[in-house]
Scaffold this motif. Structure first.
Motif, PDB file in Angstrom:
ATOM      1  N   LYS A 369      86.893  15.783  80.879  1.00  0.00           N
ATOM      2  CA  LYS A 369      87.790  16.488  81.799  1.00  0.00           C
ATOM      3  C   LYS A 369      87.140  16.576  83.189  1.00  0.00           C
ATOM      4  N   PHE A 370      85.841  16.840  83.200  1.00  0.00           N
ATOM      5  CA  PHE A 370      85.140  16.898  84.490  1.00  0.00           C
ATOM      6  C   PHE A 370      85.195  15.536  85.185  1.00  0.00           C
ATOM      7  N   ILE A 371      84.883  14.474  84.432  1.00  0.00           N
ATOM      8  CA  ILE A 371      84.839  13.131  85.037  1.00  0.00           C
ATOM      9  C   ILE A 371      86.223  12.748  85.574  1.00  0.00           C
ATOM     10  N   VAL A 372      87.243  13.025  84.784  1.00  0.00           N
ATOM     11  CA  VAL A 372      88.611  12.675  85.194  1.00  0.00           C
ATOM     12  C   VAL A 372      89.023  13.482  86.428  1.00  0.00           C
ATOM     13  N   SER A 373      88.521  14.704  86.539  1.00  0.00           N
ATOM     14  CA  SER A 373      88.891  15.555  87.680  1.00  0.00           C
ATOM     15  C   SER A 373      88.080  15.225  88.931  1.00  0.00           C
ATOM     16  N   LEU A 374      86.879  14.655  88.714  1.00  0.00           N
ATOM     17  CA  LEU A 374      85.976  14.491  89.855  1.00  0.00           C
ATOM     18  C   LEU A 374      86.517  13.506  90.898  1.00  0.00           C
ATOM     19  N   GLY A 375      87.074  12.376  90.449  1.00  0.00           N
ATOM     20  CA  GLY A 375      87.584  11.369  91.392  1.00  0.00           C
ATOM     21  C   GLY A 375      88.621  11.979  92.335  1.00  0.00           C
ATOM     22  N   PRO A 376      89.712  12.569  91.780  1.00  0.00           N
ATOM     23  CA  PRO A 376      90.712  13.191  92.656  1.00  0.00           C
ATOM     24  C   PRO A 376      90.141  14.344  93.485  1.00  0.00           C
ATOM     25  N   ALA A 377      89.197  15.086  92.924  1.00  0.00           N
ATOM     26  CA  ALA A 377      88.610  16.198  93.692  1.00  0.00           C
ATOM     27  C   ALA A 377      87.848  15.660  94.900  1.00  0.00           C
ATOM     28  N   LEU A 378      87.113  14.564  94.683  1.00  0.00           N
ATOM     29  CA  LEU A 378      86.378  13.954  95.802  1.00  0.00           C
ATOM     30  C   LEU A 378      87.358  13.430  96.854  1.00  0.00           C
ATOM     31  N   ALA A 379      88.426  12.771  96.377  1.00  0.00           N
ATOM     32  CA  ALA A 379      89.409  12.207  97.315  1.00  0.00           C
ATOM     33  C   ALA A 379      90.075  13.319  98.118  1.00  0.00           C
ATOM     34  N   SER A 380      90.475  14.407  97.443  1.00  0.00           N
ATOM     35  CA  SER A 380      91.130  15.510  98.169  1.00  0.00           C
ATOM     36  C   SER A 380      90.164  16.159  99.157  1.00  0.00           C
ATOM     37  N   ALA A 381      88.917  16.324  98.711  1.00  0.00           N
ATOM     38  CA  ALA A 381      87.941  16.963  99.604  1.00  0.00           C
ATOM     39  C   ALA A 381      87.714  16.099 100.835  1.00  0.00           C
ATOM     40  N   ARG A 382      87.660  14.782 100.625  1.00  0.00           N
ATOM     41  CA  ARG A 382      87.447  13.892 101.779  1.00  0.00           C
ATOM     42  C   ARG A 382      88.669  13.894 102.680  1.00  0.00           C
TER      43      ARG A 382
END
Ligand SMILES: Cc1ncc(COP(=O)(O)O)c(C=O)c1O
Length: 396
Positions: A369-382
């Motif tokens: 769940k963390f790995i799947v969430s990390l990509g979109p979280a990084l994209a949104s943060a950027r």
């Protein structure tokens, strides 16, 4: 008529300033714990089960069944004070490490052992040596007693033991070493630690904090109680909070020669480890199967996370613990994005690492769940970084 509303108690900064706390206590920044699951569930309106917490280096398996059974049996004792000397648990530890019982101190978590060391040897103005990016409680324990901080710059995110030995001054009373270290996960091998101990003057107490010892790969393990036999100024601390799965019960221990142990026990509060914690820890210590399974789960989870980081081209610090530090850029933003997705990890800006997050190894599903969430979280943060008008900070 009695009012049902909670009474409003007026407080003011002026009131607090009149209280007799010394300046070094006022200067303390309180420890920042991981965000509780229930708190995030309330904020997001989610069921607690939908949230993954990888923020406090707990064992994702929870407590061993053997410890639960021991605790249930001990429930009938709860009306009485615990054994202040912890005979049952100390006997088991003494047997495991082949040390006499008067070499052992039990603590309310190993956190209390770290605090007791400072309470035993520090006086206001005396100095304490610890490493940059090392466990936050070293600074807190020093600060609470008016000690002077000697913070030695980290080397490759880990302890620079040569520089730490050289940093000891005539008024130094204490050195803290976390091995493995939290939050960086770095590890100093036996030869380096032994060489360091040999350089430390005998009037300086060394606390070797081994909270994550049970997660070490077999080829890295060594018997640190061997050094306790050699160095009367050494205190090794360990915990039941991590690999043994008992964080909520608060139980840890220290191993030191009897002279130091005797001094530490003079400042220890009586009955500091409760009845249930003593019973559960004694059972967990004997549960080698649980420990081996926890080790294996952690190793697999570490591989799962670090493989994902490599795939995402994220830098991480190779870790010997049950957590890993990963570089994500603006970590506060990435953390907010992860929270929105129901994932709690630990930002470590307070450790001087504002671009990094510390992630505890969870179960395979939690890691996923963390790995799947990390990509979109990084994209949104950027994305938020690129258009500051929409960022939470600027819209607040
Ligand atoms: C390096 C280190 N030492 C000690 C502790 C204290 O743990 P406890 O008080 O639960 O034993 C922790 C907790 O996170 C830690 O990371």
């Amino acid at each position: 008529m009695p009012s049902r509303a909670a009474p409003v108690i007026a407080t003011s900064a002026a009131n607090s300033a009149a209280l007799p706390a010394p300046a070094h206590v006022r200067a303390i920044s309180p420890y920042q714990p991981g965000k509780p699951i229930d708190e995030l569930a309330r904020e997001l309106g989610l069921a607690p089960e939908a949230i993954v917490k990888l923020a406090s280096n707990e064992n994702p398996r929870g407590m061993p069944a053997s410890a639960r059974r021991a605790m249930e049996r001990a429930m009938r004792e709860v009306g009485r004070y615990p054994d202040s000397n912890g005979f049952g648990l100390k006997s088991a530890l003494a047997q495991k490490f082949a040390v006499p019982m008067d070499w052992l101190t039990l603590g309310n978590g190993s956190n209390e052992i770290l605090e007791l060391a400072a309470a035993t040897v520090l006086e206001p103005g005396a100095s304490v040596v610890y490493a940059q990016h090392s466990f936050a409680v070293y600074a807190l324990a020093t600060q609470a007693r008016g000690g002077r901080h000697i913070v030695v710059p980290a080397r490759d995110y880990g302890h620079d033991l040569d520089a730490m030995a050289a940093a000891i001054e005539s008024d130094t009373r204490l050195v803290y070493i976390a091995n493995p270290n939290n939050p960086t996960g770095t590890f100093a091998g036996a030869e380096r630690v032994a060489a360091f101990l040999a350089r430390v003057p005998s009037h300086v107490v060394v606390v070797l904090d081994e909270a994550y010892n049970e997660y070490l790969a077999p080829e890295r393990r060594f018997d640190s109680t061997r050094w306790v036999r050699e160095f009367p100024n050494l205190l090794v601390s360990r915990t039941f909070s991590k690999a043994y799965g008992l964080a909520g019960l608060r139980v840890g221990y220290g191993v030191a020669q009897p002279e130091l142990t005797d001094l530490i026990n003079r400042v220890r509060a009586p009955f500091n480890v409760n009845v249930l914690a003593q019973a559960a820890a004694t059972a967990a210590l004997a549960d080698e199967e649980f420990l081996a399974e926890s080790y294996a789960l952690n190793r697999a989870g570490m591989l799962q996370l670090t493989a994902a980081f490599r795939q995402m081209h994220l830098r991480y610090v190779p870790s010997a613990g049950n957590f890993v530090l990963v570089e994500v850029g603006a970590a506060d933003r990435v953390n907010s994005e992860l929270l929105q997705r129901g994932v709690i990890v630990r930002p470590v800006a307070n450790y001087g690492l504002p671009n990094w997050l510390r992630v505890t190894i969870g179960t395979p599903a939690e890691n996923d769940k963390f790995i799947v969430s990390l990509g979109p979280a990084l994209a949104s943060a950027r994305g938020a970084e690129a258009s500051p008008a929409s960022s939470p900070a600027s819209s607040a």
